[in-house]
Design a protein around this motif. Structure first.
Motif, mmCIF file in Angstrom:
data_model
loop_
_atom_site.group_PDB
_atom_site.id
_atom_site.type_symbol
_atom_site.label_atom_id
_atom_site.label_comp_id
_atom_site.label_asym_id
_atom_site.label_seq_id
_atom_site.Cartn_x
_atom_site.Cartn_y
_atom_site.Cartn_z
ATOM 1 N N THR A 8 -3.048 -60.092 72.328
ATOM 2 C CA THR A 8 -3.211 -60.237 73.762
ATOM 3 C C THR A 8 -4.617 -59.856 74.186
ATOM 4 N N SER A 9 -5.148 -58.814 73.587
ATOM 5 C CA SER A 9 -6.510 -58.390 73.896
ATOM 6 C C SER A 9 -7.519 -59.483 73.541
ATOM 7 N N LYS A 33 1.149 -61.812 78.484
ATOM 8 C CA LYS A 33 0.568 -63.077 78.928
ATOM 9 C C LYS A 33 -0.501 -62.764 79.962
ATOM 10 N N LEU A 34 -1.569 -63.550 79.933
ATOM 11 C CA LEU A 34 -2.645 -63.399 80.899
ATOM 12 C C LEU A 34 -2.290 -64.189 82.147
ATOM 13 N N ASN A 59 -0.451 -68.701 72.487
ATOM 14 C CA ASN A 59 -0.473 -70.000 71.817
ATOM 15 C C ASN A 59 -1.594 -70.897 72.332
ATOM 16 N N TYR A 60 -2.298 -70.435 73.375
ATOM 17 C CA TYR A 60 -3.430 -71.185 73.895
ATOM 18 C C TYR A 60 -4.546 -71.171 72.849
ATOM 19 N N PRO A 65 -1.376 -74.004 79.265
ATOM 20 C CA PRO A 65 -0.974 -72.891 80.133
ATOM 21 C C PRO A 65 -0.119 -73.382 81.306
ATOM 22 N N GLU A 66 0.723 -72.504 81.818
ATOM 23 C CA GLU A 66 1.490 -72.821 83.025
ATOM 24 C C GLU A 66 0.563 -72.691 84.219
#
Length: 138
Positions: A8-9, A33-34, A59-60, A65-66
């Protein structure tokens, strides 16, 4: 902000470094998630800007992305390309995502190439009752 895992970082740092002119978007990590939030000016002035939230997972860039319009301006119906199941804007058919967005492009490119045109098309729909470009869900 949640405790950051190493993945995540890395995601957070990668996306934040690639925001370019969209670096004003507020960022927060929720459930690994960011979340990017803010007002997106699509080039037609403040009366035609949109309150948005972009949710990016690790997964990006392999997964799109949403993108959500958070002020209720875009109806949550398929024919407006806004999914009623809560997944947000239908920017592009998933199988065509790689045609529009290549893994080496920046996150700024993602916004420029998919998000901004989506919302410009929404403005066109508001004025003309149809989309300038795109496909029908119904």
């Amino acid at each position: 902000m949640d405790q950051l895992t190493n993945r995540t970082s890395k995601l957070y740092n990668k996306v934040k470094s690639q925001l370019g002119k969209y670096s004003y978007l507020q960022s927060e990590i929720k459930k690994e998630k960011l979340h990017l939030t803010g007002n997106l000016d699509v080039g037609y002035g403040l009366q035609n800007s949109f309150e948005i939230k972009i949710i990016v997972d690790d997964n990006y860039p392999n997964k799109i992305p949403e993108v959500h319009e958070t002020a209720g301006r875009v109806p949550s119906i398929m024919d407006r390309h806004y999914m009623s199941d809560g997944t947000g804007c239908c920017l592009v058919m998933p199988h065509r995502y790689s045609e529009f967005f290549k893994p080496l492009m920046t996150f700024e490119d993602f916004i420029d190439l998919l998000v901004v045109p989506f919302f410009k098309n929404q403005i066109y729909y508001e004025i003309n009752g149809r989309f300038a470009t795109g496909y029908r869900h119904g």
